[in-house]
Design an enzyme around this catalytic site. Sequence first.
Site, PDB file in Angstrom:
ATOM      1  N   VAL A 118       1.072  -0.918  -0.013  1.00  0.00           N
ATOM      2  CA  VAL A 118       0.651   0.138  -0.066  1.00  0.00           C
ATOM      3  C   VAL A 118       0.797   1.056  -0.132  1.00  0.00           C
ATOM      4  O   VAL A 118       0.498   2.505  -0.972  1.00  0.00           O
ATOM      5  CB  VAL A 118      -1.240   0.441   1.104  1.00  0.00           C
TER       6      VAL A 118
ATOM      7  N   LYS B  90      11.176  -1.111   8.313  1.00  0.00           N
ATOM      8  CA  LYS B  90      11.254  -1.731   9.454  1.00  0.00           C
ATOM      9  C   LYS B  90      12.889  -2.091   8.911  1.00  0.00           C
ATOM     10  O   LYS B  90      13.495  -2.184  10.010  1.00  0.00           O
ATOM     11  CB  LYS B  90      10.397  -3.279  10.013  1.00  0.00           C
TER      12      LYS B  90
ATOM     13  N   LYS C  60      -7.027  -1.632   9.567  1.00  0.00           N
ATOM     14  CA  LYS C  60      -8.278  -1.513  10.557  1.00  0.00           C
ATOM     15  C   LYS C  60      -8.335  -2.928  11.159  1.00  0.00           C
ATOM     16  O   LYS C  60      -9.067  -1.805  13.037  1.00  0.00           O
ATOM     17  CB  LYS C  60      -9.644  -2.465   9.210  1.00  0.00           C
TER      18      LYS C  60
ATOM     19  N   GLU D 224     -10.565   5.757   5.351  1.00  0.00           N
ATOM     20  CA  GLU D 224     -10.821   4.891   4.398  1.00  0.00           C
ATOM     21  C   GLU D 224     -10.549   3.890   3.884  1.00  0.00           C
ATOM     22  O   GLU D 224     -11.674   2.908   3.313  1.00  0.00           O
ATOM     23  CB  GLU D 224     -10.726   6.272   2.982  1.00  0.00           C
TER      24      GLU D 224
ATOM     25  N   GLY E 127     -10.793  -1.562   0.676  1.00  0.00           N
ATOM     26  CA  GLY E 127      -9.642  -0.739  -0.275  1.00  0.00           C
ATOM     27  C   GLY E 127     -10.245   0.422  -0.655  1.00  0.00           C
ATOM     28  O   GLY E 127     -10.912   1.791  -0.030  1.00  0.00           O
TER      29      GLY E 127
ATOM     30  N   ILE F 248     -13.257   1.335  -2.140  1.00  0.00           N
ATOM     31  CA  ILE F 248     -14.494   1.546  -2.315  1.00  0.00           C
ATOM     32  C   ILE F 248     -15.099   2.631  -1.116  1.00  0.00           C
ATOM     33  O   ILE F 248     -14.410   2.860  -0.259  1.00  0.00           O
ATOM     34  CB  ILE F 248     -15.534   0.541  -1.604  1.00  0.00           C
TER      35      ILE F 248
ATOM     36  N   GLY G 157      -0.502  -9.593  -3.525  1.00  0.00           N
ATOM     37  CA  GLY G 157      -0.361  -8.155  -2.108  1.00  0.00           C
ATOM     38  C   GLY G 157      -1.838  -8.202  -2.710  1.00  0.00           C
ATOM     39  O   GLY G 157      -1.982  -6.976  -1.482  1.00  0.00           O
TER      40      GLY G 157
ATOM     41  N   ASP H  41     -10.434 -10.331   9.485  1.00  0.00           N
ATOM     42  CA  ASP H  41     -10.015  -8.797   8.413  1.00  0.00           C
ATOM     43  C   ASP H  41     -11.781  -8.221   8.874  1.00  0.00           C
ATOM     44  O   ASP H  41     -11.787  -7.348   8.953  1.00  0.00           O
ATOM     45  CB  ASP H  41      -9.086  -9.176   7.737  1.00  0.00           C
TER      46      ASP H  41
ATOM     47  N   LYS I 105     -13.526  -4.610   9.711  1.00  0.00           N
ATOM     48  CA  LYS I 105     -13.470  -3.915   9.162  1.00  0.00           C
ATOM     49  C   LYS I 105     -15.354  -3.330   9.153  1.00  0.00           C
ATOM     50  O   LYS I 105     -16.511  -2.289   9.252  1.00  0.00           O
ATOM     51  CB  LYS I 105     -14.117  -4.205   7.703  1.00  0.00           C
TER      52      LYS I 105
END
Length: 411
Positions: free
Chosen positions: A15, A39, A97, A121, A126, A128, A179, A193, A197
């Site tokens: 990202v 890192k 998230k 957002e 992602g 949307i 990815g 996940d 969300k």
Amino acid sequence: MKKNIRIGLFGFGAVGQGLYDVLKKSEGLSASIEKICIKDPTKSRKLPSKYFTTEANEVLEDKSIDLIVELIDDAEAAYTIIKKALILGKSVVSANKKLLAYHQKELIQLQNEYGGSLLYEASSCGGIPIIRTLEEYYDNESLRQISGIFNGSSNYILSQISQKNVGYAAALAEAQEKGFAESDPTLDVGGYDTKYKLCILANHSFGLIVQPEEIFHAGIAHISSLDFKLAKQRKQHIKLVAHGYKLPNHRVALWVLPELIGADHPLYAVEEENNAVVVEGAFSDKQLFLGKGAGGHPTGSAVLSDISATTYDYKYGYKKLNFGTSKKLDNNLAIEVYLRYNSPKVLEHLPFLEVADEEAGRVIGTTTLEALLNAKQVLENDKAFIASTGKISPVKQQKVLTQFRKRVGVH
Ligand SMILES: NC(=O)c1ccc[n+]([C@@H]2O[C@H](COP(=O)([O-])OP(=O)(O)OC[C@H]3O[C@@H](n4cnc5c(N)ncnc54)[C@H](OP(=O)(O)O)[C@@H]3O)[C@@H](O)[C@H]2O)c1
């Protein structure tokens, strides 16, 4: 009035690099990445080494940096970074998230206390634009339900298996290669996940803040060819679906489960890494939002939109949270499920109200979210696969327990 923005970026993975590409091509936004905290200092990077540091404070305490963009894959470290940035009065954009799901209350309070804004957002679905849509467009309309496919990686895996006959392991490897998957894929395929969300969207949809552990979730990790065979027989698709469902008296039921859905369902044809959100308003009826739920560029695009929003000092108003009566989570909802189990002992721990169909190793019947939550560990230990058939109704808890006692012979 728009201003130039100097960004301190945390994370330069899928990202972070997606954002870098998107930002380069953005015409209207005056923003520059000044420093990037990562890192591993030994990794080769596509930017000169002068941009990189491993010292978080070098970025956080740099007074010339006015926006922190947090795109790392470690929720605990992200919490420390975001908290410090907000206490320093900086605004923050995040895609994390898990961290948001666990710390919403405190992060809202820190924004109120120190004046910075936290926008996220990209954390939910992602590319949307769902959070700002809920905040701004549905700010006054009472929502009946929000549901959808919130995890691009799981949806990609389900699509590859059902449409291209690819095996589970190969489909997961492909999702990772492209990815879409989290660094720890259990978060995707285990349904975590999606649940994180749902926690975020429950706040913006209903004004309800809950801890992830209060919500029942199941993922697709234990799915097998038997489940796809059943779906095919029923002319249905299996999708991993999150639900927020309003009950009477300011109560809301939340759950995440694979779901058997037919061709007339708005999520039936959502394939590959796409996400979709169905918002059902009291007056607007059903609206479908569809788009790329994962990948560096779609997610980077959502981050870009948040960066742009900070240039005109946008903040979430948390309107549903601040308006009216407080909402309560209620898991007392009857739900029909298809359960494929390995040991019949599972049935001793999961009460059913009604059984519609039963044969060795599988049952289709009605239980409750509460009962599922109580049996969560047993289901997980058994590596059982469980999916909703989509039928739900409010229920009285006493009835379920009575039925259960009869079933397993407890008096
Ligand atoms: N991938 C997606 O499609 C997607 C979609 C929506 C949201 N997200 C969210 O976006 C965030 C980033 O995901 P990603 O896919 O870009 O992850 P990723 O490709 O695994 O990259 C993670 C980055 O974070 C850095 N990092 C990890 N711990 C750090 C720490 N303590 N301090 C500084 N940097 C640290 C890593 O540094 P090194 O480079 O040195 O290893 C790496 O650059 C996550 O919260 C994820 O949930 C991802």
